[in-house]
Motif scaffolding. Structure first.
Motif, PDB file in Angstrom:
ATOM      1  N   VAL A 195     -10.000  -6.345   5.443  1.00  0.00           N
ATOM      2  CA  VAL A 195     -10.604  -7.493   4.759  1.00  0.00           C
ATOM      3  C   VAL A 195      -9.627  -8.088   3.754  1.00  0.00           C
ATOM      4  O   VAL A 195      -9.418  -9.308   3.710  1.00  0.00           O
ATOM      5  N   LEU A 196      -9.018  -7.231   2.950  1.00  0.00           N
ATOM      6  CA  LEU A 196      -8.119  -7.724   1.917  1.00  0.00           C
ATOM      7  C   LEU A 196      -6.852  -8.325   2.513  1.00  0.00           C
ATOM      8  O   LEU A 196      -6.354  -9.356   2.032  1.00  0.00           O
ATOM      9  N   LYS A 197      -6.331  -7.733   3.564  1.00  0.00           N
ATOM     10  CA  LYS A 197      -5.152  -8.306   4.220  1.00  0.00           C
ATOM     11  C   LYS A 197      -5.453  -9.684   4.787  1.00  0.00           C
ATOM     12  O   LYS A 197      -4.587 -10.561   4.807  1.00  0.00           O
ATOM     13  N   SER A 198      -6.684  -9.888   5.250  1.00  0.00           N
ATOM     14  CA  SER A 198      -7.053 -11.181   5.819  1.00  0.00           C
ATOM     15  C   SER A 198      -7.093 -12.280   4.763  1.00  0.00           C
ATOM     16  O   SER A 198      -7.142 -13.466   5.103  1.00  0.00           O
TER      17      SER A 198
ATOM     18  N   MET B 115      -7.076 -13.102  -4.105  1.00  0.00           N
ATOM     19  CA  MET B 115      -5.637 -13.065  -3.895  1.00  0.00           C
ATOM     20  C   MET B 115      -4.985 -11.885  -4.620  1.00  0.00           C
ATOM     21  O   MET B 115      -4.100 -11.227  -4.080  1.00  0.00           O
ATOM     22  N   VAL B 116      -5.451 -11.593  -5.833  1.00  0.00           N
ATOM     23  CA  VAL B 116      -4.905 -10.456  -6.576  1.00  0.00           C
ATOM     24  C   VAL B 116      -5.274  -9.153  -5.865  1.00  0.00           C
ATOM     25  O   VAL B 116      -4.436  -8.249  -5.724  1.00  0.00           O
ATOM     26  N   ALA B 117      -6.508  -9.047  -5.404  1.00  0.00           N
ATOM     27  CA  ALA B 117      -6.926  -7.834  -4.685  1.00  0.00           C
ATOM     28  C   ALA B 117      -6.080  -7.630  -3.437  1.00  0.00           C
ATOM     29  O   ALA B 117      -5.701  -6.492  -3.111  1.00  0.00           O
TER      30      ALA B 117
ATOM     31  N   GLY C  59      -2.138  -8.580 -13.873  1.00  0.00           N
ATOM     32  CA  GLY C  59      -2.099  -9.743 -14.743  1.00  0.00           C
ATOM     33  C   GLY C  59      -1.011 -10.724 -14.352  1.00  0.00           C
ATOM     34  O   GLY C  59      -1.217 -11.943 -14.347  1.00  0.00           O
ATOM     35  N   TYR C  60       0.156 -10.211 -14.040  1.00  0.00           N
ATOM     36  CA  TYR C  60       1.280 -11.047 -13.617  1.00  0.00           C
ATOM     37  C   TYR C  60       0.954 -11.716 -12.279  1.00  0.00           C
ATOM     38  O   TYR C  60       1.164 -12.920 -12.106  1.00  0.00           O
ATOM     39  N   ALA C  61       0.411 -10.934 -11.347  1.00  0.00           N
ATOM     40  CA  ALA C  61       0.057 -11.475 -10.037  1.00  0.00           C
ATOM     41  C   ALA C  61      -0.993 -12.571 -10.157  1.00  0.00           C
ATOM     42  O   ALA C  61      -0.911 -13.610  -9.489  1.00  0.00           O
ATOM     43  N   ARG C  62      -1.983 -12.362 -11.015  1.00  0.00           N
ATOM     44  CA  ARG C  62      -3.039 -13.359 -11.190  1.00  0.00           C
ATOM     45  C   ARG C  62      -2.454 -14.691 -11.665  1.00  0.00           C
ATOM     46  O   ARG C  62      -2.812 -15.754 -11.175  1.00  0.00           O
ATOM     47  N   ALA C  63      -1.533 -14.626 -12.620  1.00  0.00           N
ATOM     48  CA  ALA C  63      -0.931 -15.851 -13.137  1.00  0.00           C
ATOM     49  C   ALA C  63      -0.135 -16.575 -12.049  1.00  0.00           C
ATOM     50  O   ALA C  63      -0.250 -17.787 -11.877  1.00  0.00           O
ATOM     51  N   VAL C  64       0.663 -15.822 -11.313  1.00  0.00           N
ATOM     52  CA  VAL C  64       1.502 -16.420 -10.273  1.00  0.00           C
ATOM     53  C   VAL C  64       0.653 -17.017  -9.148  1.00  0.00           C
ATOM     54  O   VAL C  64       0.866 -18.147  -8.708  1.00  0.00           O
ATOM     55  N   LEU C  65      -0.344 -16.254  -8.700  1.00  0.00           N
ATOM     56  CA  LEU C  65      -1.156 -16.690  -7.565  1.00  0.00           C
ATOM     57  C   LEU C  65      -2.097 -17.828  -7.927  1.00  0.00           C
ATOM     58  O   LEU C  65      -2.488 -18.619  -7.061  1.00  0.00           O
ATOM     59  N   SER C  66      -2.480 -17.920  -9.190  1.00  0.00           N
ATOM     60  CA  SER C  66      -3.412 -18.969  -9.606  1.00  0.00           C
ATOM     61  C   SER C  66      -2.788 -20.356  -9.589  1.00  0.00           C
ATOM     62  O   SER C  66      -3.502 -21.364  -9.591  1.00  0.00           O
ATOM     63  N   VAL C  67      -1.469 -20.428  -9.551  1.00  0.00           N
ATOM     64  CA  VAL C  67      -0.804 -21.732  -9.527  1.00  0.00           C
ATOM     65  C   VAL C  67      -1.235 -22.527  -8.303  1.00  0.00           C
ATOM     66  O   VAL C  67      -1.567 -23.717  -8.396  1.00  0.00           O
TER      67      VAL C  67
ATOM     68  N   TYR D 277       9.138  -8.902  -7.534  1.00  0.00           N
ATOM     69  CA  TYR D 277       8.720  -8.694  -6.144  1.00  0.00           C
ATOM     70  C   TYR D 277       7.244  -8.306  -6.097  1.00  0.00           C
ATOM     71  O   TYR D 277       6.764  -7.539  -6.928  1.00  0.00           O
ATOM     72  N   GLY D 278       6.520  -8.830  -5.118  1.00  0.00           N
ATOM     73  CA  GLY D 278       5.077  -8.634  -5.037  1.00  0.00           C
ATOM     74  C   GLY D 278       4.631  -7.183  -5.088  1.00  0.00           C
ATOM     75  O   GLY D 278       3.588  -6.866  -5.672  1.00  0.00           O
ATOM     76  N   LEU D 279       5.395  -6.272  -4.493  1.00  0.00           N
ATOM     77  CA  LEU D 279       5.002  -4.861  -4.480  1.00  0.00           C
ATOM     78  C   LEU D 279       5.093  -4.217  -5.862  1.00  0.00           C
ATOM     79  O   LEU D 279       4.568  -3.126  -6.073  1.00  0.00           O
ATOM     80  N   LEU D 280       5.738  -4.903  -6.817  1.00  0.00           N
ATOM     81  CA  LEU D 280       5.924  -4.341  -8.151  1.00  0.00           C
ATOM     82  C   LEU D 280       5.206  -5.140  -9.232  1.00  0.00           C
ATOM     83  O   LEU D 280       5.373  -4.861 -10.420  1.00  0.00           O
ATOM     84  N   GLN D 281       4.392  -6.108  -8.845  1.00  0.00           N
ATOM     85  CA  GLN D 281       3.696  -6.929  -9.832  1.00  0.00           C
ATOM     86  C   GLN D 281       2.460  -6.222 -10.388  1.00  0.00           C
ATOM     87  O   GLN D 281       1.756  -5.522  -9.666  1.00  0.00           O
ATOM     88  N   THR D 282       2.195  -6.427 -11.667  1.00  0.00           N
ATOM     89  CA  THR D 282       0.945  -5.959 -12.266  1.00  0.00           C
ATOM     90  C   THR D 282      -0.170  -6.938 -11.902  1.00  0.00           C
ATOM     91  O   THR D 282       0.100  -8.093 -11.543  1.00  0.00           O
TER      92      THR D 282
END
Length: 279
Positions: free
Chosen positions: A81-84, A136-138, A119-127, A112-117
């Motif tokens: 589900v999450l990969k989709s 997207m963060v999940a 909070g960092y991922a949420r900010a980047v993906l929310s753009v 790199y995505g595999l090393l993002q926290t």
């Protein structure tokens, strides 16, 4: 009135998850409110997941398996589900990333995505995904589970110094992100190096790229543009980028000196002495 929208289980992993949740809940003679009470969530959330309007988390799935005694069905299914939820153009790369035994990456703009926290991922993906940051963060956190496997891939990362100094969503998010990177200093299968500004001209100036190596399949080079990704197994392209990556590693700071620079940037730019490393 309870939403009982009909689902096509074959439409997507999310639809299948929802239909199975409804089927097994009804077999257990539980209403949405009753199951929600057991799982410490609202009936509305149960209804949204059953109608494929909300993406379940791994934690929710684990609690659901325990409540319905389903033997781990939903915990296994939630990965699909999450990969989709990943962008369609990125899913093929994510599948190859999960199969790789050796990952080499140069990143010029972001961690790199595999090393993002989170909070960092949420900010980047929310753009580009302001309406669905949770999903997207999940999905990104799910990608990172490959580093927790019994036999994880070897991960070699070269980060441009600009990655450390580009403030993403405030000082606190950056402090946590840089502390997270420091947590990998003693990790046996992860190597993080920083390419300092003083290097000047280098072979990564054309942009970020990933090199994936496999046990039995050809190597793959992955590059990315604004809204698409490109994978190739072209031997000449692999050869050129492999040599380029070796030069980047040679020009970058050592693992230990990279950690010192990360600590210094965290202290001087984001105003915090590093505490215990976060792995």
């Amino acid at each position: 009135m309870v939403n009982i929208r009909s689902l096509d289980p074959s439409a997507s992993p999310l639809d299948y998850y929802g239909s199975e949740l409804r089927r097994l809940r009804e077999e257990a003679n539980l209403g949405q409110a009753q199951l929600g009470s057991i799982l410490y969530c609202t009936a509305s959330l149960i209804g949204q997941i059953e109608t494929a309007k909300k993406v379940p988390t791994r934690q929710f799935s684990e609690r659901l398996d325990a409540a319905l005694m389903t033997g781990g069905v939903f915990t296994r299914l939630v990965g699909l589900v999450l990969k989709s939820q990943l962008p369609t153009w990125f899913q093929a790369h994510a599948e190859m990333e999960a199969k790789a035994t050796y990952i080499s990456t140069y990143q010029s703009q972001l961690v790199y995505g595999l090393l993002q926290t989170p909070g960092y991922a949420r900010a980047v993906l929310s753009v580009d995904n302001p309406g669905r940051p949770d999903e997207m963060v999940a999905a990104r956190m799910e990608r990172q589970r490959i580093l927790e496997r019994e036999h994880p891939p070897v991960l070699c990362v070269v980060l441009d110094e600009a990655v450390l100094r580009r403030e993403i969503d405030g000082a606190e998010v950056m402090r946590n992100q840089l502390a997270h990177l420091l947590g990998y200093l003693d990790h046996p299968w992860v190597q993080i190096q920083v390419l300092p500004f003083e290097v000047g001209l280098h072979t990564g100036l054309l942009g970020s790229f990933n090199l994936l190596r496999f046990e039995d399949d050809p190597d793959i080079l992955y590059t990315e543009s604004y809204d698409s990704g490109h994978m190739t197994a072209n031997s000449q392209a692999i050869r050129e980028r492999s040599v380029g990556y070796a030069r980047l590693q040679a020009s970058a700071l050592s693992r230990e000196d990279s950690a010192e620079l990360i600590e210094r940037v965290m202290r001087e730019r984001y105003g915090h002495q590093p505490g215990p490393a976060v792995a």
